[in-house]
Design an enzyme around this catalytic site. Structure first.
Site, PDB file in Angstrom:
ATOM      1  N   LYS A 100       0.838  -1.202   0.000  1.00  0.00           N
ATOM      2  CA  LYS A 100       0.000   0.000   0.000  1.00  0.00           C
ATOM      3  C   LYS A 100       0.871   1.250   0.000  1.00  0.00           C
ATOM      4  O   LYS A 100       0.640   2.185  -0.774  1.00  0.00           O
ATOM      5  CB  LYS A 100      -0.931   0.004   1.222  1.00  0.00           C
ATOM      6  CG  LYS A 100      -2.034  -1.033   1.110  1.00  0.00           C
ATOM      7  CD  LYS A 100      -2.909  -1.122   2.348  1.00  0.00           C
ATOM      8  CE  LYS A 100      -3.892  -2.281   2.203  1.00  0.00           C
ATOM      9  NZ  LYS A 100      -4.849  -2.409   3.273  1.00  0.00           N
ATOM     10  N   GLN A 147      -4.851  -1.282   9.300  1.00  0.00           N
ATOM     11  CA  GLN A 147      -4.773  -2.638   8.740  1.00  0.00           C
ATOM     12  C   GLN A 147      -5.422  -3.642   9.695  1.00  0.00           C
ATOM     13  O   GLN A 147      -5.167  -3.631  10.896  1.00  0.00           O
ATOM     14  CB  GLN A 147      -3.299  -2.993   8.486  1.00  0.00           C
ATOM     15  CG  GLN A 147      -3.095  -4.275   7.724  1.00  0.00           C
ATOM     16  CD  GLN A 147      -3.664  -4.222   6.303  1.00  0.00           C
ATOM     17  OE1 GLN A 147      -3.707  -3.170   5.674  1.00  0.00           O
ATOM     18  NE2 GLN A 147      -4.102  -5.362   5.800  1.00  0.00           N
ATOM     19  N   ASP A 157     -11.209   2.903   3.672  1.00  0.00           N
ATOM     20  CA  ASP A 157     -11.576   1.483   3.659  1.00  0.00           C
ATOM     21  C   ASP A 157     -13.084   1.310   3.486  1.00  0.00           C
ATOM     22  O   ASP A 157     -13.554   0.206   3.194  1.00  0.00           O
ATOM     23  CB  ASP A 157     -11.181   0.834   4.999  1.00  0.00           C
ATOM     24  CG  ASP A 157      -9.904   0.000   4.899  1.00  0.00           C
ATOM     25  OD1 ASP A 157      -9.619  -0.512   3.803  1.00  0.00           O
ATOM     26  OD2 ASP A 157      -9.220  -0.135   5.931  1.00  0.00           O
TER      27      ASP A 157
HETATM   28  N1  LIG Z   1      -7.861  -2.258   6.642  1.00  0.00           N
HETATM   29  C1  LIG Z   1      -7.935  -3.328   5.835  1.00  0.00           C
HETATM   30  N2  LIG Z   1      -7.451  -4.514   6.247  1.00  0.00           N
HETATM   31  C2  LIG Z   1      -7.562  -5.589   5.417  1.00  0.00           C
HETATM   32  C3  LIG Z   1      -8.119  -5.469   4.121  1.00  0.00           C
HETATM   33  C4  LIG Z   1      -8.616  -4.208   3.731  1.00  0.00           C
HETATM   34  O1  LIG Z   1      -9.175  -4.019   2.598  1.00  0.00           O
HETATM   35  N3  LIG Z   1      -8.502  -3.160   4.603  1.00  0.00           N
HETATM   36  N4  LIG Z   1      -8.117  -6.553   3.252  1.00  0.00           N
HETATM   37  C5  LIG Z   1      -7.317  -7.716   3.547  1.00  0.00           C
HETATM   38  C6  LIG Z   1      -5.878  -7.663   3.137  1.00  0.00           C
HETATM   39  N5  LIG Z   1      -5.538  -6.817   1.966  1.00  0.00           N
HETATM   40  C7  LIG Z   1      -5.490  -5.497   2.130  1.00  0.00           C
HETATM   41  O2  LIG Z   1      -5.327  -4.956   3.158  1.00  0.00           O
HETATM   42  C8  LIG Z   1      -5.038  -7.400   0.760  1.00  0.00           C
HETATM   43  C9  LIG Z   1      -5.075  -8.747   0.535  1.00  0.00           C
HETATM   44  C10 LIG Z   1      -4.495  -9.293  -0.633  1.00  0.00           C
HETATM   45  C11 LIG Z   1      -3.900  -8.481  -1.575  1.00  0.00           C
HETATM   46  C12 LIG Z   1      -3.211  -9.038  -2.777  1.00  0.00           C
HETATM   47  O3  LIG Z   1      -2.792  -8.297  -3.647  1.00  0.00           O
HETATM   48  N6  LIG Z   1      -3.035 -10.357  -2.845  1.00  0.00           N
HETATM   49  C13 LIG Z   1      -2.261 -10.999  -3.886  1.00  0.00           C
HETATM   50  C14 LIG Z   1      -1.534 -12.193  -3.279  1.00  0.00           C
HETATM   51  C15 LIG Z   1      -0.621 -11.722  -2.176  1.00  0.00           C
HETATM   52  C16 LIG Z   1       0.199 -12.820  -1.543  1.00  0.00           C
HETATM   53  O4  LIG Z   1       0.988 -13.402  -2.256  1.00  0.00           O
HETATM   54  O5  LIG Z   1       0.035 -13.010  -0.319  1.00  0.00           O
HETATM   55  C17 LIG Z   1      -3.148 -11.486  -5.006  1.00  0.00           C
HETATM   56  O6  LIG Z   1      -4.306 -11.863  -4.727  1.00  0.00           O
HETATM   57  O7  LIG Z   1      -2.679 -11.493  -6.136  1.00  0.00           O
HETATM   58  C18 LIG Z   1      -3.874  -7.131  -1.357  1.00  0.00           C
HETATM   59  C19 LIG Z   1      -4.440  -6.595  -0.209  1.00  0.00           C
HETATM   60  C20 LIG Z   1      -7.316  -7.975   5.049  1.00  0.00           C
HETATM   61  N7  LIG Z   1      -7.073  -6.800   5.812  1.00  0.00           N
END
Ligand SMILES: Nc1nc2c(c(=O)[nH]1)N[C@@H](CN(C=O)c1ccc(C(=O)N[C@@H](CCC(=O)O)C(=O)O)cc1)CN2
Length: 294
Positions: A54, A98, A121
């Protein structure tokens, strides 16, 4: 026939490029630079990765980062005091805490303390309420990303039978609201739902967000359906290594669906791109500037 693979990585990169363009314009024409404060509590390995991504995206978009790392043992009162400071800071357009948070901290109390205008968010009760009333709101990022990806392959979702598997506050409930706003016919399934495979087989659009590795099998998918996989599940892979799979058994579903998102590289990257978009929108609203339509 195999499905079209919806390339979330490329679509997210394009969206982030558009946001960066608009940020440069906002600076040039209005002297406003959006700022995003990202708050991380503790040392959850996955959260550390997401927070780093981020902050990198913030810099690449030409926005001002402000990163806050607090120890695992921080008290709720200390976290609330930081949020109060960020709420009052005019250089901060968006605040993100987060999740998950350690057990001594009530996430609902923390979310409710964020100024709704800075709640990028989209988790604050005011934004949740506005979304459900069909009013302009800051909308949760992962659900927005799901809708954008579905519309890439099927621009009008009106009249589609949509099934959302999962009823979390972060994904299931808001994505159901967004689908209603798109005039889809929406069913929300969960752990107590009876005969989930039969329900899934009726869905033109299936959004899996239940957090169960490869729950949705190929024979649950209606031929030609759009399948959006929100799951990120770490499972044992070859040679003692772990790998990430979604909530959908991709190798089976790809043979039946019309279009499908992969994991990784589908919905995940859209979450961060939509966060950049929300931060831009929040900065525009706070400065009386009409937000671009992206
Ligand atoms: N305050 C927040 N916390 C959390 C959120 C949120 O939207 N706001 N969502 C999730 C985690 N998340 C962002 O925070 C998030 C999860 C996954 C990805 C992502 O790009 N994933 C990749 C794979 C990553 C890996 O290898 O682990 C993909 O799918 O290609 C981005 C953001 C929980 N907490």
């Amino acid at each position: 026939m195999t499905a079209t693979i919806i390339d979330g990585k490329t679509i997210a990169a394009e969206l982030r490029g558009k946001v960066a363009f608009e940020v440069a314009q906002l600076k040039r024409e209005h002297g406003v630079t959006p700022g995003l404060a990202v708050v991380l509590v503790g040392q959850n390995a996955a959260s550390e990765v997401y927070v780093r991504s981020k902050s990198k995206a913030v810099v690449e978009a030409g926005m001002t980062p402000s990163d806050h790392k607090l120890p695992e043992t921080v008290s709720e009162a200390e976290l609330l005091a930081l949020i109060d400071k960020l709420n009052k800071n005019k250089a901060v357009s968006g605040i993100l805490v987060q999740l998950p948070l350690p057990p001594q901290i009530d996430p609902q109390k923390v979310i409710a303390a964020i100024d709704p205008a800075k709640d990028v968010d989209g988790f604050h009760p005011v934004n949740v309420g506005r979304l459900s009333l069909g009013l302009p709101a800051l909308v949760p990022c992962t659900p927005s990303g799901c809708i954008m990806l579905a519309k890439m392959v099927w621009p009008s979702l009106a009249g589609l039978d949509a099934l959302v598997i999962g009823r979390s506050n972060i994904v299931g409930k808001p994505v159901a609201q967004l689908l209603l706003a798109e005039n889809a016919t929406v069913t929300v399934a969960h752990s107590k739902t009876k005969d989930l495979p039969a329900l899934a087989r009726r869905a033109d659009l299936l959004i899996a967000a239940i957090g169960k590795a490869e729950l949705v099998r190929g024979d649950w998918v209606k031929p030609g359906a759009i399948v959006i996989d929100v799951g990120i599940n770490r499972v044992a892979g070859d040679g003692g290594k772990s790998r990430i799979v979604g909530d959908v058994a991709f190798d089976e579903a790809v043979k039946v669906a019309g279009a499908i998102t992969p994991v990784p590289g589908g919905v995940g990257p859209m979450t961060i791109a939509c966060l950049m978009l929300n931060t831009l929108r929040a900065a525009c609203a706070q400065n009386g500037v009409k937000a671009p339509r992206l």
